[in-house]
Write an enzyme that holds these catalytic residues in place. Structure first.
Site, PDB file in Angstrom:
ATOM      1  N   GLY A  32      41.083  31.524 -10.826  1.00 11.94           N
ATOM      2  CA  GLY A  32      41.314  31.310 -12.250  1.00 11.94           C
ATOM      3  C   GLY A  32      40.222  31.953 -13.096  1.00 11.94           C
ATOM      4  O   GLY A  32      40.486  32.501 -14.163  1.00 11.94           O
ATOM      5  N   LYS A  71      29.401  30.908  -7.424  1.00  6.21           N
ATOM      6  CA  LYS A  71      30.661  31.633  -7.673  1.00  6.21           C
ATOM      7  C   LYS A  71      30.722  32.121  -9.116  1.00  6.21           C
ATOM      8  O   LYS A  71      31.033  33.283  -9.375  1.00  6.21           O
ATOM      9  CB  LYS A  71      31.826  30.683  -7.357  1.00  6.21           C
ATOM     10  N   ARG A  86      38.268  22.858  -2.452  1.00  5.67           N
ATOM     11  CA  ARG A  86      37.368  21.719  -2.675  1.00  5.67           C
ATOM     12  C   ARG A  86      37.946  20.410  -2.119  1.00  5.67           C
ATOM     13  O   ARG A  86      37.204  19.512  -1.748  1.00  5.67           O
ATOM     14  CB  ARG A  86      37.013  21.596  -4.156  1.00  5.67           C
ATOM     15  N   ASP A 141      33.831  20.591 -11.144  1.00  4.30           N
ATOM     16  CA  ASP A 141      34.326  20.989  -9.819  1.00  4.30           C
ATOM     17  C   ASP A 141      33.909  20.007  -8.720  1.00  4.30           C
ATOM     18  O   ASP A 141      34.333  20.147  -7.570  1.00  4.30           O
ATOM     19  CB  ASP A 141      33.800  22.387  -9.467  1.00  4.30           C
ATOM     20  N   ARG A 197      30.423  36.892 -12.888  1.00  2.24           N
ATOM     21  CA  ARG A 197      29.894  37.489 -14.116  1.00  2.24           C
ATOM     22  C   ARG A 197      28.989  38.673 -13.813  1.00  2.24           C
ATOM     23  O   ARG A 197      28.894  39.617 -14.603  1.00  2.24           O
ATOM     24  CB  ARG A 197      29.158  36.414 -14.922  1.00  2.24           C
TER      25      ARG A 197
HETATM   26  C1  S3P Z   1      34.263  28.178 -14.195  1.00  2.00           C
HETATM   27  C2  S3P Z   1      34.574  27.200 -15.095  1.00  2.00           C
HETATM   28  C3  S3P Z   1      35.259  25.956 -14.728  1.00  2.00           C
HETATM   29  C4  S3P Z   1      35.236  25.711 -13.229  1.00  2.00           C
HETATM   30  C5  S3P Z   1      35.541  26.956 -12.427  1.00  2.00           C
HETATM   31  C6  S3P Z   1      34.549  28.051 -12.750  1.00  2.00           C
HETATM   32  C7  S3P Z   1      33.582  29.393 -14.681  1.00  2.00           C
HETATM   33  O1  S3P Z   1      36.606  26.037 -15.125  1.00  2.00           O
HETATM   34  O2  S3P Z   1      36.154  24.691 -12.899  1.00  2.00           O
HETATM   35  O3  S3P Z   1      35.446  26.663 -11.037  1.00  2.00           O
HETATM   36  O4  S3P Z   1      33.050  30.157 -13.848  1.00  2.00           O
HETATM   37  O5  S3P Z   1      33.551  29.623 -15.897  1.00  2.00           O
HETATM   38  P1  S3P Z   1      37.074  25.628 -16.621  1.00  2.00           P
HETATM   39  O6  S3P Z   1      36.214  26.392 -17.522  1.00  2.00           O
HETATM   40  O7  S3P Z   1      38.504  26.036 -16.749  1.00  2.00           O
HETATM   41  O8  S3P Z   1      36.883  24.157 -16.699  1.00  2.00           O
END
Ligand code: S3P
Length: 746
Positions: free
Chosen positions: A398, A325, A700, A620, A330
């Protein structure tokens, strides 16, 4: 919500809309008497027979006499004549509303009759509901249920009258919105009036052709779907087009330009341009549907899905886990910002990564696919993004929101980022704060530093050094992406190493990144050059099968070509410390990331104190590691993981609730969890009792409890599993392949 109550309601016009509202008033007993006036005696006779009205009048003045609510429900062009006819018969404090599809001309008509000082009871309105069938007999009491009604109150409108009209429509089951008259007319011209005009035009074009019979005979689905609304009432639409002339002509001119541009692309053989328009339009159509419904992206998901698992079993086989993911997000971002065409393979077609893809389409980037994990991105360069037409919808993701914040802070246009109910509760100040230090104008407009995010364009950015207060790859990446446009060298230090996919991929796109201990630096002003990206399988998705195989007897699973970037392998390290039998085979490099086949077999696990330095490397994977801990012998203690409380759900609390429910002794702490494992030496006792788990719509959590079923004595039901599609769209299929059948109920 109060129930409005009127002594007498008078309807002028009793077609589909008027008679449906009259039916609501009748059924809900909202008025002592319903009076109606119509130009058609037949309508009036039918209204009496159907019981839609108590008294009927040819003269509208007779109908409105003594009425405390007057509803104008005739064609909009008759407004001035009707108001002239009823003016002297109106009660001085009567509420007057209408149901017309245009509002400007209704207000103009009222001014022509009453002068500039309009009655305080006058509240124009427009229910967005209808159908091709017309007349008093077509009315339905539920016509407005779950539809929108737009009220356009005027400065002269008495707030009490507005409130009562609002309550009336709410009693009909409608959602009531308010907006200014001009805005209403401009929006409706584009969303309703133009499509009707085009439907009439297309039917006319075919009907006027000399071979029209043949054409109609062969006209199939497309023609039928597109022209359904051309069966609507011509008089009504004539009135609407005339009444909303300026806005309709504006909308028509916009369309004509769009059609001419499409024509030109076809004439000149501009196939990438044509594909771009069609791809964007198709995606936008889906996007709007989801945005309005506030649901995740994939059509196949519904918001009330649940999994049922029988309990027991083992996992076996060689499995292809879908793409990573983080890397998928990216690849779209950097591909879009690069010069040239980037080819991505192994792209994760999950909702989160699709939200990122859609956002770049919304900003004018031509993206082909995804098709079987392949995506072609026609990069626009660092300065080529275009202003999106509306808010960018990030769904549940997020990562999309935080990384895009960095990119969007540096653009020449304003943007708004929104998301689903889970995302709109997540903290955004952690990224907004450093971006502000760089000069960005970014506002978290939710209640507690939460989305929507509003970002202002044209703000020059300057490099900063930032000490991250928490280990977060998302925040680190958001800053590094903004740094591409910032003057000078931006550096970020992190308290613990976090995933470094942004750093690696920037370099894969030819952008220099310097890493010095825990400090990463990027200098603004360079360029990204298109490349090929092979997305490895996602170790975070693989983790479910790793734990599932470790905790269940007779299991032996190989997960093929999974990303084993050292900033992601905490789950392997932690499981090994717990005694799991894990082997890495066929190690290789793919697209700048190390990959390997991961083989894992049933193991007697033991409880451990999880080292805090592993927390960001397995951030995660804790929900499923908690399941492993419950199956281990002895106590497992996690500390230093308060970040888990602000993920898609509060993963400490939600997991503790689920584990308790399944009979596990565990204690949630502010930054982790203490779990008393129920494992026994040399045997495989059933560890979990069955029950109904609430996943809180967190993918999850849902997948973790799926694996718990392998050691459960009774069936486990998991509620709210539709979000599994955000990161692992074929999860149930792979479970099935590995020997764990899941019953999915929508
Ligand atoms: C991610 C970073 C992590 C992870 C999210 C994906 C990323 O979050 O929990 O599922 O792709 O940079 P945080 O950087 O907020 O810990």
């Amino acid at each position: 919500m109060g129930q409005p109550r009127f002594e007498k309601v008078a309807f002028i016009g009793l077609g589909l809309i008027g008679s449906s509202l009259a039916r609501v008033i009748r059924e809900r007993q909202l008025a002592g008497c319903i009076a109606a006036s119509s130009r058609s005696q037949t309508t009036l006779d039918q209204a009496l027979t159907l019981g839609v009205a108590d008294e009927v009048h040819r003269d509208p003045a007779d109908a409105v006499r003594g009425a405390d609510l007057v509803v104008l429900a005739m064609p909009v062009c008759a407004t001035e004549a009707v108001l002239t006819a009823i003016r002297l018969a109106l009660k001085p404090d009567a509420i007057i509303t209408d149901v017309g599809s245009t509002k400007g001309n209704v207000v103009e008509a009222a001014k022509a009759v009453f002068g500039e000082q309009l009655p305080a009871g006058f509240v124009p309105g427009h229910p967005i509901a209808g159908g091709e069938k017309t007349g008093v007999t077509a009315g339905k009491v539920d016509l407005f249920a779950h539809h929108k009604v737009i009220l356009t109150p005027l400065e002269s409108s008495d707030p009490e009258a507005v409130r009562r009209v609002r309550e009336l429509w709410q009693a009909a089951g409608a959602e009531v919105l308010e907006m200014p008259v001009d805005r209403h007319d401009a929006i409706l011209a584009r969303t309703s009036h133009l499509p009707h005009l085009l439907a009439f035009a297309l039917v006319e074009q075919l009907a006027a052709a000399s071979d029209n019979l043949d054409i109609f005979r062969y006209a199939a689905g497309g023609f039928r779907d597109f022209t359904r609304i051309a069966a609507s009432d011509p008089l009504m639409w004539h009135d609407i087009f005339m009444a909303n002339k300026t806005a309709v002509l504006d909308a028509l001119d916009g369309f004509t330009q769009q059609a001419a541009a499409l024509r030109e692309r076809i004439v000149s053989g501009d196939s990438s341009g044509l594909l771009g328009v069609l791809g964007r339009a198709q995606a936008a159509r889906e996007h709007f549907t989801h945005m309005l419904a506030k649901t995740p992206y994939m059509e196949t998901t519904s918001v009330s899905q649940q999994f049922t698992l029988n309990g027991g079993g083992s996992l076996r086989g060689r499995l292809h886990i879908p793409g990573d993911k983080s890397v998928s997000h990216r690849s779209i971002m950097l591909g879009a910002l690069a010069e040239g065409v980037t080819q991505v393979s192994g792209f994760l077609e999950g909702e989160d990564a699709l939200a990122t893809l859609q956002a770049f389409r919304d900003m004018g980037v031509v993206i082909e696919g995804p098709k079987n994990g392949n995506v072609t991105i026609h990069g626009v360069g660092l300065n080529g993004l275009k202003a999106p037409a509306g808010a960018l919808y990030m769904g549940n993701s997020g990562t999309s929101m935080r990384l895009l914040s960095g990119i969007l802070s540096a653009q020449s246009f304003d943007t708004v980022l929104t998301g689903d109910p889970s995302l709109t509760k997540r903290p955004m100040e952690r990224i907004a704060k450093p971006l502000r230090l760089m000069g960005a104008h970014i506002q978290s407009t939710g209640e507690r530093g939460t989305p929507p995010l509003s970002i202002k364009g044209n703000q020059p950015l300057t490099a900063i050094h930032y000490d991250l207060p928490m280990a977060s790859a998302q925040v680190k990446s958001g800053i590094l992406l903004a740094a591409l446009w910032a003057k000078g060298t931006t550096s970020v230090s992190e308290p613990e190493p976090t995933r470094d996919h942004t750093e690696r991929m920037l370099q894969a796109f030819g952008y220099p990144v310097s890493v010095n201990g825990n400090i990463v630096s990027v200098t603004g002003g360079g360029t990204l050059t298109a490349t090929r990206i092979q997305v490895p399988a996602d170790i975070s998705s693989a983790a479910f099968f790793m734990v599932g195989a470790a905790i269940s007897p007779n299991s032996d699973v190989t997960l093929l070509q999974v990303g084993i970037n050292p900033t992601r392998t905490g789950v392997i390290e932690i499981l090994r410390q717990m005694g799991a039998d894990i082997q890495l085979e066929n190690e290789a490099m793919a697209g700048g990331e190390p990959v390997a086949d991961i083989r894992i077999r049933s193991s007697q696990l033991k409880g451990i104190n999880i080292p805090e330095d592993q927390v960001p490397l397995a951030i995660d994977e804790f929900p499923v590691l908690f399941i492993a801990a419950a199956c281990a012998q002895g106590r497992t203690v996690l500390t230093g993981a308060e970040e888990l409380r602000v993920k898609e759900s509060d993963r400490i609390q939600v997991m503790a609730d689920g584990l308790h429910l399944l009979g596990i002794d565990c204690t949630p702490t502010p930054d982790g969890m203490i779990i008393e494992g129920k494992g026994q030496p040399d045997s495989w006792p059933e560890v979990f009792a069955g029950g109904q788990i609430e996943s809180h719509h967190d993918h999850r959590i849902a997948m973790s409890f799926t694996m718990a079923s392998l050691r459960s004595s009774q069936p486990i039901h998991i509620m709210g599993t539709e979000t599994v599609a955000t990161s692992f769209p074929n999860f149930t299929l792979l479970c099935q392949q590995a020997g764990l059948p899941i019953q999915v109920t929508e």
